[in-house]
Write an enzyme that holds these catalytic residues in place. Sequence first.
Site, PDB file in Angstrom:
ATOM      1  CG  LEU A  91      -1.891  -1.226   1.216  1.00  0.00           C
ATOM      2  CD1 LEU A  91      -2.497  -1.432   2.590  1.00  0.00           C
ATOM      3  CD2 LEU A  91      -2.982  -1.058   0.159  1.00  0.00           C
ATOM      4  CB  THR A 130       8.114   1.566   2.382  1.00  0.00           C
ATOM      5  OG1 THR A 130       8.755   0.687   1.459  1.00  0.00           O
ATOM      6  CG2 THR A 130       9.173   2.285   3.198  1.00  0.00           C
ATOM      7  CE  LYS A 160      12.334  -0.171   0.936  1.00  0.00           C
ATOM      8  NZ  LYS A 160      10.944  -0.331   0.526  1.00  0.00           N
TER       9      LYS A 160
END
Length: 269
Positions: free
Chosen positions: A65, A93, A163
């Site tokens: 998303l 993310t 990340k």
Amino acid sequence: MEHIAFLGLSHMGAPMARRLLAAGHPLTVWNRTAEKAGPLVAEGAALAASPADAVRDADVVVTMLAGPDALDAVAQAAARALRPGTHWIEMSTVGPDALRRLEARLPEEVTLVDAPVMGSTDKAATGTLGILAGGDATGVEHVLAHLGKVTRTGPLGSGAALKLVLNSAVISGIAVVAEALRLADALGLPDTVARTALANGPLAGAVARAFAEDAHFDATLAVKASTWPRRRPDCPRSRPRWSTTAASRHLERTSPRPRPASAPAEGAA
């Protein structure tokens, strides 16, 4: 094979969902803009009218998303429709805070895995993404293998955290390349000379990302090329401009917020 619900068909989500469909998984898809699901539906996917409808019969739920707000909204809509034993793979993310909110919304019988990706649309299409998997991914690692190489990062939330670290490094590298090209331009160096020298130097990886045909990292973090204003009104040359504004805002939104310092104990100095 597991019935998969894939929620979020952006420039990254659509090719990822297509790979799962091609691997033979029954696939139900949902996207806020339903028209984007058309090509996948034509290839055999089922289209759900809502996140709850998408996950109702799923063994595995995958979310890709736009950001934390989108994930919060989808989780609120879908959580009560999940079956016991479902695996939810969160690949957006969004940062650790949003992942913790998602975990709090899910029933205890649902296993959550955070598995954000490194790579662009070309790697999503070929199944060569880098997948940073936090939490207990044992039950879904074979599903993730259709999308790329899985790296176990540790407990739940570690993939989301890593990340952000990697994105920060990549953004910084691209910014350095952009400033180096600005300097080369100001000094009158030919564009091809500067690019070749940078590509053969220690910043080769950042240069490769900067000059990729479609240089973006995921659905929400994009650093794209456009055209600089000309250096002088009579100058026929132009240079790529790299804007990290959107990326910086994204990192600020997804990074863990600092915790307030606890008040000193009564009588402490």
